[in-house]
Motif scaffolding. Structure first.
Motif, PDB file in Angstrom:
ATOM      1  N   CYS B  23       0.864  -1.182   0.000  1.00 58.60           N
ATOM      2  CA  CYS B  23       0.000   0.000   0.000  1.00 58.60           C
ATOM      3  C   CYS B  23       0.901   1.233   0.000  1.00 58.60           C
ATOM      4  O   CYS B  23       1.828   1.315   0.807  1.00 58.60           O
ATOM      5  N   THR B  24       0.642   2.162  -0.916  1.00 62.92           N
ATOM      6  CA  THR B  24       1.404   3.411  -0.909  1.00 62.92           C
ATOM      7  C   THR B  24       0.441   4.589  -0.995  1.00 62.92           C
ATOM      8  O   THR B  24      -0.624   4.498  -1.603  1.00 62.92           O
ATOM      9  N   VAL B  25       0.809   5.672  -0.363  1.00 59.10           N
ATOM     10  CA  VAL B  25      -0.010   6.878  -0.401  1.00 59.10           C
ATOM     11  C   VAL B  25       0.784   7.998  -1.052  1.00 59.10           C
ATOM     12  O   VAL B  25       2.009   8.025  -0.988  1.00 59.10           O
ATOM     13  N   GLU B  26       0.055   8.909  -1.672  1.00 62.65           N
ATOM     14  CA  GLU B  26       0.674  10.069  -2.312  1.00 62.65           C
ATOM     15  C   GLU B  26      -0.065  11.321  -1.882  1.00 62.65           C
ATOM     16  O   GLU B  26      -1.265  11.285  -1.616  1.00 62.65           O
ATOM     17  N   GLY B  27       0.660  12.421  -1.822  1.00 63.14           N
ATOM     18  CA  GLY B  27       0.022  13.700  -1.540  1.00 63.14           C
ATOM     19  C   GLY B  27      -0.102  14.025  -0.075  1.00 63.14           C
ATOM     20  O   GLY B  27      -0.804  14.967   0.300  1.00 63.14           O
TER      21      GLY B  27
END
Lengths: 114, 110
Positions: B23-27
Protein backbone atom coordinates in the motif's frame (compact mmCIF):
# COMPACT_ATOMS: atom_id res chain seq x y z
CA UNK A 1 -13.89 -5.55 23.75
CA UNK A 2 -15.47 -2.61 21.98
CA UNK A 3 -18.71 -3.47 20.25
CA UNK A 4 -20.21 -1.57 17.35
CA UNK A 5 -23.56 -3.08 16.40
CA UNK A 6 -25.58 -2.40 13.28
CA UNK A 7 -29.14 -3.41 12.57
CA UNK A 8 -30.72 -4.79 10.59
CA UNK A 9 -28.08 -6.99 9.00
CA UNK A 10 -29.85 -6.75 5.64
CA UNK A 11 -32.80 -4.94 4.18
CA UNK A 12 -34.82 -5.30 0.97
CA UNK A 13 -36.98 -2.36 -0.08
CA UNK A 14 -38.83 -1.22 -3.18
CA UNK A 15 -37.69 1.73 -5.22
CA UNK A 16 -39.15 4.89 -3.73
CA UNK A 17 -39.37 3.54 -0.17
CA UNK A 18 -37.64 5.44 2.59
CA UNK A 19 -35.57 3.43 5.00
CA UNK A 20 -33.33 3.76 8.01
CA UNK A 21 -30.83 1.69 9.94
CA UNK A 22 -29.16 1.87 13.30
CA UNK A 23 -25.63 1.90 14.62
CA UNK A 24 -25.03 1.35 18.36
CA UNK A 25 -21.70 2.16 19.97
CA UNK A 26 -20.16 2.70 23.42
CA UNK A 27 -21.43 5.92 24.98
CA UNK A 28 -18.20 6.62 26.86
CA UNK A 29 -14.95 8.07 25.48
CA UNK A 30 -16.62 9.27 22.32
CA UNK A 31 -14.52 10.97 19.63
CA UNK A 32 -16.32 10.44 16.36
CA UNK A 33 -18.75 8.22 14.49
CA UNK A 34 -18.27 7.57 10.77
CA UNK A 35 -20.66 6.28 8.12
CA UNK A 36 -19.44 4.62 4.91
CA UNK A 37 -21.11 3.29 1.80
CA UNK A 38 -19.56 0.13 0.34
CA UNK A 39 -20.62 -1.03 -3.09
CA UNK A 40 -19.69 -4.44 -4.40
CA UNK A 41 -16.27 -4.54 -6.11
CA UNK A 42 -15.41 -1.05 -4.86
CA UNK A 43 -13.75 0.33 -1.74
CA UNK A 44 -15.75 1.95 1.08
CA UNK A 45 -16.63 5.58 0.50
CA UNK A 46 -16.99 8.02 3.39
CA UNK A 47 -20.48 9.50 3.82
CA UNK A 48 -20.34 11.33 7.13
CA UNK A 49 -18.06 12.00 10.07
CA UNK A 50 -20.07 13.01 13.12
CA UNK A 51 -18.53 14.40 16.27
CA UNK A 52 -21.13 16.29 18.32
CA UNK A 53 -24.15 15.01 20.20
CA UNK A 54 -27.23 16.01 18.26
CA UNK A 55 -25.32 16.29 14.97
CA UNK A 56 -27.42 15.91 11.86
CA UNK A 57 -25.72 15.58 8.50
CA UNK A 58 -27.17 15.35 5.02
CA UNK A 59 -25.88 14.42 1.58
CA UNK A 60 -28.56 14.39 -1.08
CA UNK A 61 -31.23 11.85 -0.05
CA UNK A 62 -29.06 10.40 2.71
CA UNK A 63 -28.95 11.84 6.20
CA UNK A 64 -27.67 10.78 9.61
CA UNK A 65 -28.26 11.69 13.22
CA UNK A 66 -26.12 11.17 16.29
CA UNK A 67 -26.88 10.61 19.98
CA UNK A 68 -23.63 10.20 21.89
CA UNK A 69 -25.26 10.08 25.33
CA UNK A 70 -27.22 6.94 24.54
CA UNK A 71 -24.74 5.62 21.99
CA UNK A 72 -26.61 5.39 18.71
CA UNK A 73 -26.72 6.87 15.24
CA UNK A 74 -29.37 6.53 12.55
CA UNK A 75 -28.81 6.62 8.80
CA UNK A 76 -31.84 7.56 6.70
CA UNK A 77 -32.33 7.16 2.96
CA UNK A 78 -35.29 9.01 1.50
CA UNK A 79 -36.90 7.65 -1.67
CA UNK A 80 -34.49 4.73 -2.16
CA UNK A 81 -33.16 4.14 -5.66
CA UNK A 82 -31.56 0.96 -7.09
CA UNK A 83 -28.19 2.73 -7.09
CA UNK A 84 -28.45 3.03 -3.29
CA UNK A 85 -27.96 -0.72 -3.08
CA UNK A 86 -24.79 -1.23 -1.05
CA UNK A 87 -23.53 -2.15 2.38
CA UNK A 88 -23.61 0.74 4.84
CA UNK A 89 -20.96 0.65 7.52
CA UNK A 90 -20.68 2.67 10.67
CA UNK A 91 -17.40 3.00 12.56
CA UNK A 92 -16.61 4.26 16.05
CA UNK A 93 -13.40 6.16 16.52
CA UNK A 94 -11.30 4.96 19.44
CA UNK A 95 -8.58 7.24 20.75
CA UNK A 96 -7.76 10.81 19.90
CA UNK A 97 -5.15 12.47 17.75
CA UNK A 98 -2.46 10.36 16.23
CA UNK A 99 -3.42 7.13 17.94
CA UNK A 100 -7.03 7.11 16.79
CA UNK A 101 -8.44 4.14 14.92
CA UNK A 102 -11.84 3.07 13.63
CA UNK A 103 -13.76 0.05 14.84
CA UNK A 104 -16.38 -0.98 12.29
CA UNK A 105 -19.77 -2.54 12.69
CA UNK A 106 -20.81 -5.54 10.58
CA UNK A 107 -22.75 -3.35 8.18
CA UNK A 108 -26.30 -3.21 6.88
CA UNK A 109 -26.71 -4.50 3.34
CA UNK A 110 -29.44 -2.66 1.47
CA UNK A 111 -31.04 -4.04 -1.69
CA UNK A 112 -33.40 -1.70 -3.55
CA UNK A 113 -35.65 -3.40 -6.08
CA UNK A 114 -36.76 -1.42 -9.13
CA UNK B 1 -4.54 15.55 -3.93
CA UNK B 2 -4.12 12.55 -1.68
CA UNK B 3 -4.36 9.12 -3.24
CA UNK B 4 -3.83 5.62 -1.96
CA UNK B 5 -2.65 2.73 -4.10
CA UNK B 6 -2.97 -0.91 -3.29
CA UNK B 7 -1.91 -4.03 -5.20
CA UNK B 8 -2.41 -6.64 -6.38
CA UNK B 9 -6.18 -6.57 -6.89
CA UNK B 10 -6.59 -10.33 -6.65
CA UNK B 11 -4.35 -13.11 -5.47
CA UNK B 12 -4.75 -16.88 -5.27
CA UNK B 13 -2.07 -18.48 -3.13
CA UNK B 14 -1.53 -22.01 -1.86
CA UNK B 15 -1.48 -22.78 1.85
CA UNK B 16 2.02 -22.39 3.23
CA UNK B 17 3.15 -19.86 0.64
CA UNK B 18 4.39 -16.36 1.56
CA UNK B 19 2.42 -13.16 1.08
CA UNK B 20 3.27 -9.55 0.44
CA UNK B 21 0.62 -6.87 -0.12
CA UNK B 22 1.69 -3.31 -0.68
CA UNK B 23 0.00 0.00 0.00
CA UNK B 24 1.40 3.41 -0.91
CA UNK B 25 -0.01 6.88 -0.40
CA UNK B 26 0.67 10.07 -2.31
CA UNK B 27 0.02 13.70 -1.54
CA UNK B 28 0.53 13.53 2.21
CA UNK B 29 3.41 13.09 4.62
CA UNK B 30 3.68 11.06 7.83
CA UNK B 31 0.19 9.64 7.52
CA UNK B 32 -1.35 7.11 9.88
CA UNK B 33 -1.97 3.96 7.86
CA UNK B 34 -4.24 1.01 8.57
CA UNK B 35 -4.72 -2.55 7.29
CA UNK B 36 -8.25 -3.95 7.52
CA UNK B 37 -9.58 -7.33 6.46
CA UNK B 38 -13.07 -8.53 5.67
CA UNK B 39 -13.30 -12.29 6.04
CA UNK B 40 -16.27 -14.15 4.56
CA UNK B 41 -19.47 -13.26 6.39
CA UNK B 42 -17.76 -10.82 8.72
CA UNK B 43 -17.28 -7.09 9.04
CA UNK B 44 -14.13 -5.03 8.56
CA UNK B 45 -11.57 -5.98 11.16
CA UNK B 46 -8.57 -3.80 11.98
CA UNK B 47 -5.37 -5.83 11.67
CA UNK B 48 -2.54 -3.31 12.01
CA UNK B 49 -1.98 0.39 12.17
CA UNK B 50 1.13 2.51 11.88
CA UNK B 51 1.77 6.09 12.99
CA UNK B 52 5.19 6.33 11.33
CA UNK B 53 8.22 4.57 9.87
CA UNK B 54 9.00 1.38 11.75
CA UNK B 55 6.03 1.82 14.11
CA UNK B 56 3.48 -0.99 13.93
CA UNK B 57 0.63 -1.83 16.28
CA UNK B 58 -1.05 -5.19 15.95
CA UNK B 59 -4.71 -5.39 16.85
CA UNK B 60 -5.34 -9.12 16.80
CA UNK B 61 -3.15 -12.21 17.20
CA UNK B 62 -2.69 -13.69 13.79
CA UNK B 63 -0.50 -15.22 11.16
CA UNK B 64 0.26 -11.89 9.51
CA UNK B 65 2.77 -9.11 10.05
CA UNK B 66 3.09 -5.55 8.85
CA UNK B 67 5.98 -3.22 8.14
CA UNK B 68 6.41 0.50 7.42
CA UNK B 69 9.76 0.78 5.64
CA UNK B 70 9.06 4.24 4.23
CA UNK B 71 6.77 7.08 5.26
CA UNK B 72 4.29 6.42 2.47
CA UNK B 73 4.57 2.64 2.25
CA UNK B 74 2.76 0.04 4.34
CA UNK B 75 3.28 -3.67 3.69
CA UNK B 76 1.29 -6.65 4.90
CA UNK B 77 3.13 -9.97 4.94
CA UNK B 78 2.99 -13.57 5.91
CA UNK B 79 5.69 -16.25 5.87
CA UNK B 80 3.18 -19.11 5.54
CA UNK B 81 -0.43 -18.52 4.58
CA UNK B 82 -3.31 -20.34 6.23
CA UNK B 83 -6.74 -21.02 4.75
CA UNK B 84 -8.17 -18.63 7.34
CA UNK B 85 -6.12 -15.77 5.86
CA UNK B 86 -8.49 -15.62 2.89
CA UNK B 87 -10.42 -12.39 2.69
CA UNK B 88 -10.58 -8.90 1.29
CA UNK B 89 -7.72 -6.69 2.50
CA UNK B 90 -8.00 -2.93 2.56
CA UNK B 91 -5.40 -0.29 3.29
CA UNK B 92 -6.73 3.01 4.66
CA UNK B 93 -5.58 6.52 5.40
CA UNK B 94 -7.51 8.95 7.62
CA UNK B 95 -8.44 12.12 5.77
CA UNK B 96 -10.51 15.00 7.11
CA UNK B 97 -13.80 13.73 5.76
CA UNK B 98 -13.30 10.14 6.84
CA UNK B 99 -10.95 7.38 5.87
CA UNK B 100 -9.80 6.94 2.28
CA UNK B 101 -9.48 3.30 1.34
CA UNK B 102 -7.37 1.61 -1.28
CA UNK B 103 -9.04 -0.48 -3.94
CA UNK B 104 -8.44 -3.66 -1.95
CA UNK B 105 -6.90 -7.09 -2.53
CA UNK B 106 -9.05 -10.20 -2.73
CA UNK B 107 -6.88 -13.00 -1.33
CA UNK B 108 -7.93 -16.61 -1.73
CA UNK B 109 -5.79 -19.21 -0.02
CA UNK B 110 -6.24 -22.67 -1.56
Amino acid sequence: ILNVEQSPQSLHVQEGDSTNFTCSFPSSNFYALHWYRWETAKSPEALFVMTLNGDEKKKGRISATLNTKEGYSYLYIKGSQPEDSATYLCAFRVGSGNTGKLIFGQGTTLQVKP
Amino acid sequence: SQTIHQWPATLVQPVGSPLSLECTVEGTSNPNLYWYRQAAGRGLQLLFYSVGIGQISSEVPQNLSASRPQDRQFILSSKKLLLSDSGFYLCAWPGQGGYTFGSGTRLTVV
